[in-house]
Design a protein around this motif. Structure first.
Motif, short mmCIF file in Angstrom:
data_model
loop_
_atom_site.label_atom_id
_atom_site.label_comp_id
_atom_site.label_asym_id
_atom_site.label_seq_id
_atom_site.Cartn_x
_atom_site.Cartn_y
_atom_site.Cartn_z
N LEU A 303 -7.75 -3.63 1.11
CA LEU A 303 -7.91 -2.68 0.53
C LEU A 303 -9.92 -2.21 0.60
O LEU A 303 -9.34 -0.95 0.96
CB LEU A 303 -7.50 -1.66 -0.79
CG LEU A 303 -7.30 -0.46 -0.32
CD1 LEU A 303 -6.34 -0.25 0.35
CD2 LEU A 303 -6.36 -0.53 -1.99
N THR A 304 -10.23 -3.01 0.22
CA THR A 304 -12.18 -2.57 -0.16
C THR A 304 -11.89 -1.69 -1.26
O THR A 304 -11.28 -0.97 -2.12
CB THR A 304 -12.31 -1.87 0.67
OG1 THR A 304 -12.67 -0.81 0.72
CG2 THR A 304 -12.71 -2.31 2.50
N PRO A 359 -4.65 4.23 2.10
CA PRO A 359 -5.67 3.61 1.78
C PRO A 359 -6.81 5.10 1.81
O PRO A 359 -6.72 6.51 2.67
CB PRO A 359 -6.73 3.26 3.52
CG PRO A 359 -5.76 3.19 3.77
CD PRO A 359 -4.86 3.60 3.52
N THR A 365 -10.66 -1.12 5.75
CA THR A 365 -8.79 -1.11 5.59
C THR A 365 -8.38 -1.71 6.96
O THR A 365 -8.46 -3.81 6.48
CB THR A 365 -8.02 -0.32 4.77
OG1 THR A 365 -8.92 0.26 3.39
CG2 THR A 365 -6.89 -1.00 4.65
#
Length: 390
Positions: A303-304, A359, A365
């Motif tokens: 996802l970061t 996201p 992402t």
């Protein structure tokens, strides 16, 4: 000049999962709603048609042939990439009129030579006189010139010549126009400062300011006898708003994220939550009532860690149909989820149950995944394989 050979090898596109529900996939999985992507792309194409200008779609969000096909309305013409690897992949798949939208340095020139040889229209981006001098000392492919856009910084404070430094822009444009091996293509402005806007009106103000600064430089060049064939601005926030008539004085715009949109764009007023075409599917793996958390199999590698506190709820992202959930922390492979208000009702989230995340930043992402699962009504219809690398 020696020619760099780049071999793009994409994964074998097997039929596994096609025709299955998205819930049959292993998690985390990156899901793409084809109908929403198509609508987002058509809306931007129609906006450009209304303005009478070109859309030079930025393809870095998805890095796929299929996505760029939709962005270009099937023409496979007029795109901008952020990496040479992307440009090479698209050139090898029949795309034309490609701008390598990254500040050029001498190390890039062998690969650019190959692309200029292959394509009828290939453009580079420059932001200093040194690289223009280098271009004019570098023999292009026979019968061709180096076609270059000047990158202008109109307030974003990233790459580009400052818009206030008129003389520097004029000097570079003169070098490109008069040089033995170069052609001045035009001005390119990225409205990255639109992402720091606090509300929709501020986004519009930033957009309009970028347009005026770009057009001001165009007029300065014209007054000095320099033809500026193209002038464009871009960013998804600045290009997703209602049409500004002043934008019809441009020749092109170059947004990119709009193909997917995301929670960040929703917070900026670029789209509604219903317009967001991508989700990360994740499963619940553990309950921890003593600390008021559940764990999911979506960590920062899926996802970061961008976006904490920058959307309408606390945490990193929105959960679809679960407004009382917030993603408060992530390790590489696990995410920690808590209630926005009150306590979690663990009976609603059994271990193994599925959650969907919108996201914060779909570009970042998407970069985490080797395959995108494209679906219609949550039934998998395609698999898109993005190119990777620089």
């Amino acid at each position: 000049m020696s020619v760099h050979k780049s071999w793009i090898i994409l994964p074998f596109k097997d039929m596994k999962w096609l025709g299955h529900p998205v819930t049959s996939l292993p998690t985390p999985a990156f899901l793409v709603d084809h109908d929403k992507v198509a609508k987002n792309c058509n809306d931007m194409l129609n906006k450009c048609k209304q303005l009478g200008i070109k859309l030079r779609a930025q393809v870095k969000t998805h890095k796929t042939v299929e996505g760029a096909d939709l962005q270009t309305g099937g023409t496979r013409r007029c795109i901008v990439t952020s990496t040479l690897h992307e440009a090479e992949m698209y050139a090898n798949n029949g795309f034309e009129d490609i701008l390598y939208g990254y500040p050029l340095i001498p190390f890039h020139l062998q690969r650019c030579y190959d692309l200029r040889s292959k394509l009828q229209q290939f453009h580079v981006m420059v932001n200093n006189c040194d690289i223009v001098t280098t271009l004019n000392k570098t023999e292009p492919p026979a019968g061709k010139r180096w076609s270059a856009f000047i990158k202008v910084d109109a307030g974003n404070n990233r790459a580009g010549v400052c818009w206030q430094n008129t003389q520097a822009v004029v000097d570079m444009a003169c070098q490109l126009s008069d040089g033995p091996h170069t052609e001045f293509q035009g001005l390119y402005v990225h409205c990255g400062n639109s992402y720091s806007a606090g509300n929709l009106e501020q986004v519009k103000t930033v957009r309009d300011l970028n347009v005026e600064r770009a057009l001001h430089l165009t007029q300065e060049l014209q007054q000095r006898g320099i033809t500026c064939k193209n002038v464009g601005i871009g960013s998804t926030p600045s290009c997703s708003q209602e049409v500004s008539t002043r934008m019809s004085s441009l020749t092109e715009i170059h947004p990119g994220n709009y193909i997917f949109y995301d929670s960040q764009q929703e917070s900026l007023g670029s789209c509604s939550m219903d317009d967001i075409a991508v989700r990360v599917m994740t499963r619940v793996v553990s309950h921890f009532p003593d600390r008021g958390q559940i764990l999911i199999d979506c960590g920062f590698a899926a996802l970061t860690k961008q976006g904490y506190g920058k959307i309408s709820i606390p945490g990193y992202a929105h959960f679809q149909d679960n407004p009382n959930l917030k993603l408060v922390d992530m390790t590489q492979e696990l995410g920690k989820v808590e209630a926005v208000h009150g306590k979690l009702d663990y009976s609603q989230y059994p271990i193994g149950s599925i959650l969907y995340i919108y996201p914060f930043h779909s570009c970042a992402t998407a970069a985490m995944y080797p395959v995108y699962y494209v679906h219609h009504n949550n039934c998998i219809t395609e698999k898109w394989y993005p190119t990777r690398g620089w």
